[in-house]
Write a protein that holds these residues in place. Structure first.
Motif, mmCIF file in Angstrom:
data_model
loop_
_atom_site.group_PDB
_atom_site.id
_atom_site.type_symbol
_atom_site.label_atom_id
_atom_site.label_comp_id
_atom_site.label_asym_id
_atom_site.label_seq_id
_atom_site.Cartn_x
_atom_site.Cartn_y
_atom_site.Cartn_z
ATOM 1 N N GLN A 31 45.278 29.268 51.061
ATOM 2 C CA GLN A 31 46.254 29.899 50.184
ATOM 3 C C GLN A 31 45.924 31.387 50.007
ATOM 4 O OE1 GLN A 31 46.311 27.764 46.465
ATOM 5 N NE2 GLN A 31 47.731 26.209 47.244
ATOM 6 N N VAL A 32 46.958 32.155 49.651
ATOM 7 C CA VAL A 32 46.774 33.571 49.360
ATOM 8 C C VAL A 32 47.643 33.925 48.152
ATOM 9 C CG1 VAL A 32 48.619 34.281 50.942
ATOM 10 C CG2 VAL A 32 46.849 35.923 50.280
ATOM 11 N N LYS A 33 47.117 34.784 47.290
ATOM 12 C CA LYS A 33 47.878 35.261 46.140
ATOM 13 C C LYS A 33 48.569 36.567 46.524
ATOM 14 C CE LYS A 33 44.805 33.249 42.653
ATOM 15 N NZ LYS A 33 43.745 32.741 43.551
ATOM 16 N N LEU A 34 49.843 36.678 46.177
ATOM 17 C CA LEU A 34 50.633 37.856 46.514
ATOM 18 C C LEU A 34 51.182 38.507 45.255
ATOM 19 C CD1 LEU A 34 52.642 36.491 49.584
ATOM 20 C CD2 LEU A 34 50.589 37.918 49.612
ATOM 21 N N LEU A 35 51.198 39.823 45.248
ATOM 22 C CA LEU A 35 51.712 40.593 44.128
ATOM 23 C C LEU A 35 53.031 41.239 44.539
ATOM 24 C CD1 LEU A 35 50.824 41.437 41.237
ATOM 25 C CD2 LEU A 35 49.954 43.544 42.253
ATOM 26 N N PRO A 36 54.129 40.953 43.846
ATOM 27 C CA PRO A 36 55.421 41.548 44.215
ATOM 28 C C PRO A 36 55.387 43.070 44.135
ATOM 29 C CG PRO A 36 55.707 39.742 42.660
ATOM 30 C CD PRO A 36 54.240 40.031 42.707
ATOM 31 N N SER A 37 56.157 43.722 44.959
ATOM 32 C CA SER A 37 56.207 45.176 44.980
ATOM 33 C C SER A 37 56.800 45.716 43.692
ATOM 34 C CB SER A 37 57.042 45.664 46.165
ATOM 35 O OG SER A 37 57.233 47.069 46.094
ATOM 36 N N LEU A 38 56.271 46.835 43.223
ATOM 37 C CA LEU A 38 56.805 47.507 42.044
ATOM 38 C C LEU A 38 58.164 48.139 42.327
ATOM 39 C CD1 LEU A 38 53.589 49.337 40.763
ATOM 40 C CD2 LEU A 38 54.611 47.271 39.819
ATOM 41 N N TYR B 232 39.446 41.152 39.866
ATOM 42 C CA TYR B 232 38.093 41.576 39.542
ATOM 43 C C TYR B 232 37.104 40.423 39.755
ATOM 44 C CZ TYR B 232 40.075 45.628 37.077
ATOM 45 O OH TYR B 232 40.726 46.780 36.761
ATOM 46 N N PRO B 233 35.824 40.732 39.975
ATOM 47 C CA PRO B 233 34.804 39.669 39.989
ATOM 48 C C PRO B 233 34.749 38.966 38.639
ATOM 49 C CG PRO B 233 33.925 41.741 40.863
ATOM 50 C CD PRO B 233 35.255 42.064 40.264
ATOM 51 N N ALA B 234 34.480 37.678 38.653
ATOM 52 C CA ALA B 234 34.470 36.894 37.416
ATOM 53 C C ALA B 234 33.443 37.420 36.420
ATOM 54 C CB ALA B 234 34.188 35.431 37.748
ATOM 55 N N GLU B 235 32.314 37.951 36.912
ATOM 56 C CA GLU B 235 31.260 38.377 36.002
ATOM 57 C C GLU B 235 31.647 39.610 35.176
ATOM 58 O OE1 GLU B 235 30.177 39.805 40.228
ATOM 59 O OE2 GLU B 235 30.938 37.989 39.241
ATOM 60 N N LEU B 236 32.686 40.340 35.582
ATOM 61 C CA LEU B 236 33.133 41.493 34.803
ATOM 62 C C LEU B 236 33.971 41.086 33.597
ATOM 63 C CD1 LEU B 236 34.131 44.138 37.506
ATOM 64 C CD2 LEU B 236 32.006 43.963 36.206
ATOM 65 N N ARG B 237 34.487 39.857 33.631
ATOM 66 C CA ARG B 237 35.338 39.350 32.557
ATOM 67 C C ARG B 237 36.545 40.248 32.318
ATOM 68 N NH1 ARG B 237 30.701 37.462 28.125
ATOM 69 N NH2 ARG B 237 29.607 36.010 29.528
ATOM 70 N N LEU B 238 37.081 40.784 33.401
ATOM 71 C CA LEU B 238 38.286 41.602 33.361
ATOM 72 C C LEU B 238 39.343 40.980 34.249
ATOM 73 C CD1 LEU B 238 36.727 45.182 33.739
ATOM 74 C CD2 LEU B 238 37.621 44.163 31.634
ATOM 75 N N HIS B 239 40.604 41.200 33.883
ATOM 76 C CA HIS B 239 41.706 40.720 34.708
ATOM 77 C C HIS B 239 42.749 41.812 34.825
ATOM 78 C CE1 HIS B 239 40.161 36.651 34.908
ATOM 79 N NE2 HIS B 239 40.019 36.638 33.591
ATOM 80 N N ARG B 240 43.386 41.843 35.948
ATOM 81 C CA ARG B 240 44.420 42.845 36.176
ATOM 82 C C ARG B 240 45.603 42.621 35.233
ATOM 83 N NH1 ARG B 240 45.664 43.489 42.458
ATOM 84 N NH2 ARG B 240 47.139 44.956 41.507
ATOM 85 N N GLU B 241 46.174 43.722 34.803
ATOM 86 C CA GLU B 241 47.299 43.637 33.874
ATOM 87 C C GLU B 241 48.609 43.506 34.658
ATOM 88 O OE1 GLU B 241 47.196 46.921 31.240
ATOM 89 O OE2 GLU B 241 45.271 46.383 30.331
ATOM 90 N N CYS B 242 48.939 42.297 35.029
ATOM 91 C CA CYS B 242 50.208 42.036 35.705
ATOM 92 C C CYS B 242 50.744 40.710 35.161
ATOM 93 C CB CYS B 242 50.044 41.970 37.219
ATOM 94 S SG CYS B 242 48.891 40.727 37.770
ATOM 95 N N SER B 243 52.033 40.607 35.046
ATOM 96 C CA SER B 243 52.627 39.442 34.404
ATOM 97 C C SER B 243 52.675 38.229 35.321
ATOM 98 C CB SER B 243 54.039 39.783 33.913
ATOM 99 O OG SER B 243 54.852 40.194 35.008
ATOM 100 N N PHE B 244 52.682 38.449 36.634
ATOM 101 C CA PHE B 244 52.768 37.295 37.524
ATOM 102 C C PHE B 244 52.325 37.660 38.927
ATOM 103 C CE2 PHE B 244 56.467 39.111 39.455
ATOM 104 C CZ PHE B 244 57.164 39.710 38.416
ATOM 105 N N GLU C 118 53.448 32.655 35.722
ATOM 106 C CA GLU C 118 53.359 33.621 34.647
ATOM 107 C C GLU C 118 52.204 33.286 33.711
ATOM 108 O OE1 GLU C 118 56.863 34.520 32.583
ATOM 109 O OE2 GLU C 118 58.106 34.799 34.374
ATOM 110 N N ASP C 119 51.509 34.372 33.305
ATOM 111 C CA ASP C 119 50.418 34.258 32.330
ATOM 112 C C ASP C 119 49.329 33.297 32.783
ATOM 113 O OD1 ASP C 119 51.800 35.970 30.626
ATOM 114 O OD2 ASP C 119 52.961 34.304 29.808
ATOM 115 N N GLU C 120 49.126 33.199 34.076
ATOM 116 C CA GLU C 120 48.076 32.315 34.592
ATOM 117 C C GLU C 120 46.874 33.149 34.982
ATOM 118 O OE1 GLU C 120 47.342 29.449 38.470
ATOM 119 O OE2 GLU C 120 49.325 29.593 37.570
ATOM 120 N N GLU C 121 45.689 32.683 34.626
ATOM 121 C CA GLU C 121 44.471 33.398 34.963
ATOM 122 C C GLU C 121 44.149 33.207 36.444
ATOM 123 O OE1 GLU C 121 42.729 35.371 33.215
ATOM 124 O OE2 GLU C 121 43.600 35.083 31.236
#
Length: 250
Positions: free
Chosen positions: A15-22, A35-47, A4-7
């Motif tokens: 390793q692979v990152k997985l997003l739980p189904s809505l 997002y690419p690091a150079e955009l300085r954006l992150h997806r809005e998801c809690s975990f 949770e709350d990890e960048e």
């Protein structure tokens, strides 16, 4: 393990990152694309979850040498393959035979037979067929003439309605290439055998500060039955550099 709350960071080998189904734990998770690091954006998801691949691999295949596609897959933990053992394919519309040979672990970026809406001429024919079938529900789509098959019909319409302006668009071009206006004085400029669609030009479009504009909204269609569409929160608005006028068409 859900963090949770990890960048999100760059992909870690193995390793692979997985997003739980809505839609609940009964639905499988999806691969997390950041997002690419150079955009300085992150997806809005809690975990998201980090899972070890162990002996498994995530492979992707693409027909295009586009860095945005390749980098997105690499950040998510995919490795590129030139063979047929891929999990994700990003490229041109595959033939039906290739779709039939896919297994349940393979995903492509096209729905089967969606070629019927992927080009201007095919989209126009599809919309005309639906207009005949469903009537006024499809009145929002203007009449279309197809070249070279309906060239004589176009010439007759332009000559009989000399004050109207038409717009011609090549069947398979993009980025506005080859699009231009046609009227009584330049009708002969259309090359014999040209493959294009022609429609009446909308002479009174909606304007902002006297300028034409268009909106580009990005959506992801994941299912047609049931219909499921996700709309991206960002988009583009493009404005003409000149104020709109129908004078001096030349």
């Amino acid at each position: 393990v859900f963090e949770e709350d990890e960048e999100p960071q760059e992909a870690v080998a193995g390793q692979v990152k997985l997003l739980p189904s809505l839609f609940g734990p009964s639905r499988p998770p999806t691969v997390y694309f950041d997002y690419p690091a150079e955009l300085r954006l992150h997806r809005e998801c809690s975990f998201f979850a980090v899972q070890d691949l162990k002996a498994r691999k995530l492979n992707y295949s693409t027909a295009w040498e586009r860095n945005c596609v390749k980098n997105a897959f690499q950040r998510a933990g995919f490795e590129r393959t030139m063979g047929k053992s891929w999990n994700a394919y990003w490229g041109k519309h595959p033939p039906n035979s290739a779709v039939a040979d896919m297994n349940r672990f393979q995903k492509v970026n096209h729905f089967p037979s969606s070629w019927c809406i992927g080009r201007k001429d095919r989209l126009a024919r599809t919309m005309t067929a639906f207009r005949r079938r469903h009537g006024s529900a499809f009145d929002f789509h203007p009449e279309v003439l197809h070249l070279p098959q309906e060239r004589k019909a176009l010439e007759s319409r332009v000559k009989s309605d000399r004050d109207k302006v038409w717009i011609i668009k090549p069947n398979a071009n993009s980025c506005g290439r080859g699009i231009r206006l046609i009227y009584k004085d330049n009708l002969s400029s259309i090359k014999p055998g040209a493959k294009a669609v022609v429609q009446k030009y909308l002479e009174r479009p909606h304007l902002i500060a006297g300028r034409k504009y268009d909106l580009r909204i990005y959506v992801l269609l994941t299912s047609t039955d049931p219909l499921r569409v996700y709309m991206f929160e960002h988009g583009l608005a493009r404005f003409s550099t000149n104020k709109y006028t129908m004078k001096n068409l030349k």
